[in-house]
Design a protein around this motif. Structure first.
Motif, PDB file in Angstrom:
ATOM      1  N   ALA A  34      41.591  26.052  41.428  1.00 13.64           N
ATOM      2  CA  ALA A  34      41.709  27.225  42.293  1.00 13.64           C
ATOM      3  C   ALA A  34      42.809  26.971  43.308  1.00 13.64           C
ATOM      4  CB  ALA A  34      40.391  27.508  43.005  1.00 13.64           C
ATOM      5  N   VAL A  35      43.664  27.974  43.527  1.00 12.28           N
ATOM      6  CA  VAL A  35      44.786  27.806  44.448  1.00 12.28           C
ATOM      7  C   VAL A  35      44.610  28.605  45.733  1.00 12.28           C
ATOM      8  CG1 VAL A  35      46.413  27.200  42.625  1.00 12.28           C
ATOM      9  CG2 VAL A  35      46.139  29.597  43.278  1.00 12.28           C
ATOM     10  N   GLY A  36      43.452  29.205  45.911  1.00 11.93           N
ATOM     11  CA  GLY A  36      43.167  29.887  47.158  1.00 11.93           C
ATOM     12  C   GLY A  36      43.273  31.388  47.044  1.00 11.93           C
ATOM     13  N   PRO A  37      42.977  32.077  48.115  1.00 11.44           N
ATOM     14  CA  PRO A  37      42.704  31.512  49.433  1.00 11.44           C
ATOM     15  C   PRO A  37      41.342  30.817  49.480  1.00 11.44           C
ATOM     16  CG  PRO A  37      42.405  33.878  49.511  1.00 11.44           C
ATOM     17  CD  PRO A  37      42.900  33.540  48.141  1.00 11.44           C
ATOM     18  N   GLY A  38      41.216  29.957  50.449  1.00 14.10           N
ATOM     19  CA  GLY A  38      39.993  29.198  50.643  1.00 14.10           C
ATOM     20  C   GLY A  38      40.206  28.200  51.759  1.00 14.10           C
ATOM     21  N   GLY A  63      46.996  26.757  37.884  1.00 12.82           N
ATOM     22  CA  GLY A  63      46.412  27.289  39.109  1.00 12.82           C
ATOM     23  C   GLY A  63      45.904  28.698  38.897  1.00 12.82           C
ATOM     24  N   VAL A  64      44.744  28.989  39.484  1.00 11.78           N
ATOM     25  CA  VAL A  64      44.124  30.307  39.370  1.00 11.78           C
ATOM     26  C   VAL A  64      43.804  30.815  40.775  1.00 11.78           C
ATOM     27  CG1 VAL A  64      42.109  31.569  38.516  1.00 11.78           C
ATOM     28  CG2 VAL A  64      43.130  29.770  37.113  1.00 11.78           C
ATOM     29  N   SER A  65      44.214  32.042  41.059  1.00 19.42           N
ATOM     30  CA  SER A  65      43.926  32.645  42.359  1.00 19.42           C
ATOM     31  C   SER A  65      42.432  32.873  42.529  1.00 19.42           C
ATOM     32  CB  SER A  65      44.650  33.987  42.475  1.00 19.42           C
ATOM     33  OG  SER A  65      44.170  34.699  43.595  1.00 19.42           O
ATOM     34  N   SER A  66      41.916  32.532  43.690  1.00 18.27           N
ATOM     35  CA  SER A  66      40.508  32.794  43.985  1.00 18.27           C
ATOM     36  C   SER A  66      40.215  34.289  43.967  1.00 18.27           C
ATOM     37  CB  SER A  66      40.139  32.199  45.347  1.00 18.27           C
ATOM     38  OG  SER A  66      40.322  30.798  45.320  1.00 18.27           O
ATOM     39  N   PHE A  67      41.210  35.113  44.264  1.00 21.26           N
ATOM     40  CA  PHE A  67      41.016  36.558  44.191  1.00 21.26           C
ATOM     41  C   PHE A  67      40.618  36.984  42.778  1.00 21.26           C
ATOM     42  CE2 PHE A  67      44.052  36.764  47.894  1.00 21.26           C
ATOM     43  CZ  PHE A  67      43.158  37.335  48.789  1.00 21.26           C
ATOM     44  N   LEU A  68      41.280  36.402  41.785  1.00 24.14           N
ATOM     45  CA  LEU A  68      40.993  36.787  40.399  1.00 24.14           C
ATOM     46  C   LEU A  68      39.606  36.361  39.960  1.00 24.14           C
ATOM     47  CD1 LEU A  68      44.418  36.106  38.676  1.00 24.14           C
ATOM     48  CD2 LEU A  68      43.491  38.277  39.498  1.00 24.14           C
ATOM     49  N   LEU A 147      30.367  48.115  45.013  1.00 25.76           N
ATOM     50  CA  LEU A 147      30.435  46.740  45.508  1.00 25.76           C
ATOM     51  C   LEU A 147      30.074  45.774  44.388  1.00 25.76           C
ATOM     52  CD1 LEU A 147      28.759  46.743  49.038  1.00 25.76           C
ATOM     53  CD2 LEU A 147      31.170  46.816  48.462  1.00 25.76           C
ATOM     54  N   MET A 148      30.860  44.742  44.253  1.00 23.09           N
ATOM     55  CA  MET A 148      30.590  43.683  43.278  1.00 23.09           C
ATOM     56  C   MET A 148      30.677  42.363  44.033  1.00 23.09           C
ATOM     57  SD  MET A 148      32.321  45.142  39.854  1.00 23.09           S
ATOM     58  CE  MET A 148      30.999  44.545  38.841  1.00 23.09           C
ATOM     59  N   GLN A 149      29.546  41.941  44.586  1.00 20.68           N
ATOM     60  CA  GLN A 149      29.541  40.737  45.401  1.00 20.68           C
ATOM     61  C   GLN A 149      29.478  39.495  44.514  1.00 20.68           C
ATOM     62  OE1 GLN A 149      26.352  41.888  48.218  1.00 20.68           O
ATOM     63  NE2 GLN A 149      27.992  41.778  49.735  1.00 20.68           N
ATOM     64  N   SER A 150      30.460  38.628  44.694  1.00 19.96           N
ATOM     65  CA  SER A 150      30.492  37.351  44.002  1.00 19.96           C
ATOM     66  C   SER A 150      31.399  36.407  44.776  1.00 19.96           C
ATOM     67  CB  SER A 150      30.993  37.515  42.562  1.00 19.96           C
ATOM     68  OG  SER A 150      32.324  37.968  42.549  1.00 19.96           O
ATOM     69  N   SER A 151      31.153  35.138  44.592  1.00 25.59           N
ATOM     70  CA  SER A 151      31.964  34.111  45.246  1.00 25.59           C
ATOM     71  C   SER A 151      32.825  33.405  44.214  1.00 25.59           C
ATOM     72  CB  SER A 151      31.056  33.079  45.927  1.00 25.59           C
ATOM     73  OG  SER A 151      30.325  33.689  46.961  1.00 25.59           O
ATOM     74  N   PRO A 152      33.981  32.913  44.638  1.00 32.24           N
ATOM     75  CA  PRO A 152      34.812  32.150  43.707  1.00 32.24           C
ATOM     76  C   PRO A 152      34.017  30.960  43.175  1.00 32.24           C
ATOM     77  CG  PRO A 152      36.024  32.624  45.710  1.00 32.24           C
ATOM     78  CD  PRO A 152      34.595  33.029  45.957  1.00 32.24           C
ATOM     79  N   GLY A 153      34.113  30.712  41.886  1.00 35.60           N
ATOM     80  CA  GLY A 153      33.371  29.617  41.284  1.00 35.60           C
ATOM     81  C   GLY A 153      34.170  28.898  40.230  1.00 35.60           C
ATOM     82  N   ALA A 154      33.756  27.673  39.941  1.00 35.81           N
ATOM     83  CA  ALA A 154      34.451  26.832  38.972  1.00 35.81           C
ATOM     84  C   ALA A 154      34.441  27.445  37.577  1.00 35.81           C
ATOM     85  CB  ALA A 154      33.813  25.443  38.941  1.00 35.81           C
ATOM     86  N   GLU A 156      34.480  30.621  36.687  1.00 33.65           N
ATOM     87  CA  GLU A 156      35.481  31.687  36.614  1.00 33.65           C
ATOM     88  C   GLU A 156      36.895  31.116  36.593  1.00 33.65           C
ATOM     89  OE1 GLU A 156      32.869  31.674  38.742  1.00 33.65           O
ATOM     90  OE2 GLU A 156      31.688  33.299  37.862  1.00 33.65           O
ATOM     91  N   VAL A 157      37.130  30.069  37.368  1.00 32.62           N
ATOM     92  CA  VAL A 157      38.450  29.415  37.363  1.00 32.62           C
ATOM     93  C   VAL A 157      38.741  28.888  35.963  1.00 32.62           C
ATOM     94  CG1 VAL A 157      39.799  27.459  38.244  1.00 32.62           C
ATOM     95  CG2 VAL A 157      38.432  28.838  39.823  1.00 32.62           C
ATOM     96  N   ALA A 158      37.759  28.225  35.357  1.00 33.85           N
ATOM     97  CA  ALA A 158      37.948  27.670  34.017  1.00 33.85           C
ATOM     98  C   ALA A 158      38.172  28.772  32.988  1.00 33.85           C
ATOM     99  CB  ALA A 158      36.736  26.822  33.626  1.00 33.85           C
ATOM    100  N   MET A 159      37.415  29.855  33.080  1.00 33.32           N
ATOM    101  CA  MET A 159      37.566  30.949  32.121  1.00 33.32           C
ATOM    102  C   MET A 159      38.944  31.592  32.225  1.00 33.32           C
ATOM    103  SD  MET A 159      33.754  32.638  32.269  1.00 33.32           S
ATOM    104  CE  MET A 159      34.348  34.210  31.753  1.00 33.32           C
ATOM    105  N   LEU A 160      39.413  31.816  33.434  1.00 28.04           N
ATOM    106  CA  LEU A 160      40.736  32.417  33.608  1.00 28.04           C
ATOM    107  C   LEU A 160      41.851  31.468  33.166  1.00 28.04           C
ATOM    108  CD1 LEU A 160      40.105  34.235  36.974  1.00 28.04           C
ATOM    109  CD2 LEU A 160      40.692  35.330  34.808  1.00 28.04           C
TER     110      LEU A 160
END
Length: 168
Positions: A34-38, A63-68, A147-154, A156-160
């Motif tokens: 993950a490359v942020g923001p964070g 690198g994967v954006s935390s936004f994505l 609303l789609m509440q979710s937090s950046p997670g490992a 999702e980073v791996a899937m992207l």
């Protein structure tokens, strides 16, 4: 491990995950980070770990954006709606970005105040607001906002990182 020169908690966690999965670095196609923001420290440590592993193993780092990671919204859900990702910060002002239909950034990410966010979203209906910022709660009952509440997670980073074209 041949990569035992790393310190901190990330390296042992990576080693345990690799061991549980029964794979080694030669089995990997890429290393996701993950490359942020964070958190500045968290992002810095993650990037250093990924770069070190990449250099030591020869496996490319991605690198994967935390936004994505929080904007993982089905294309049918996005249809005819504007998509915004809102991530919490340690301040009262969250990070905001608007994403287009291909999940590209419409404009550069920004830090917004509650009033600024109200102003941006007021003219954007219908819309999807995805993320983990505490300010999201103020839009819970507003018509035209999904609303789609979710937090950046490992995961999702791996899937992207595994699917750079984001075909989900």
């Amino acid at each position: 491990s041949e990569f035992g020169f790393f310190t901190g908690e990330a390296a042992p966690m990576i080693e345990r995950a690799m061991s549980k999965a029964g794979c080694n670095y030669a089995d990997l196609e890429r290393i996701a980070v993950a490359v942020g923001p964070g958190s500045f420290t968290g992002i810095r440590v993650g990037l250093a770990e990924a770069l070190g592993l990449s250099l030591a193993s020869g496996v490319p780092a991605v690198g994967v954006s935390s936004f994505l990671t929080v904007a993982n919204v089905e294309p049918r859900e996005r249809q005819d709606r504007r998509l915004f990702a809102l991530l919490g910060s340690r301040r009262e002002e969250p990070f905001l970005v608007e994403l287009d239909s291909n999940l590209g950034f419409v404009r550069a990410p920004a830090v917004v105040t509650a009033e600024g966010l109200d102003e941006i979203l007021a003219s954007a209906h219908p819309l999807i607001l995805a993320g983990d910022a505490p300010l999201m709660g103020r839009y819970a009952k507003q018509v035209g906002i999904l609303l789609m509440q979710s937090s950046p997670g490992a995961l999702e980073v791996a899937m992207l990182a595994a699917d750079p074209a984001r075909r989900f």
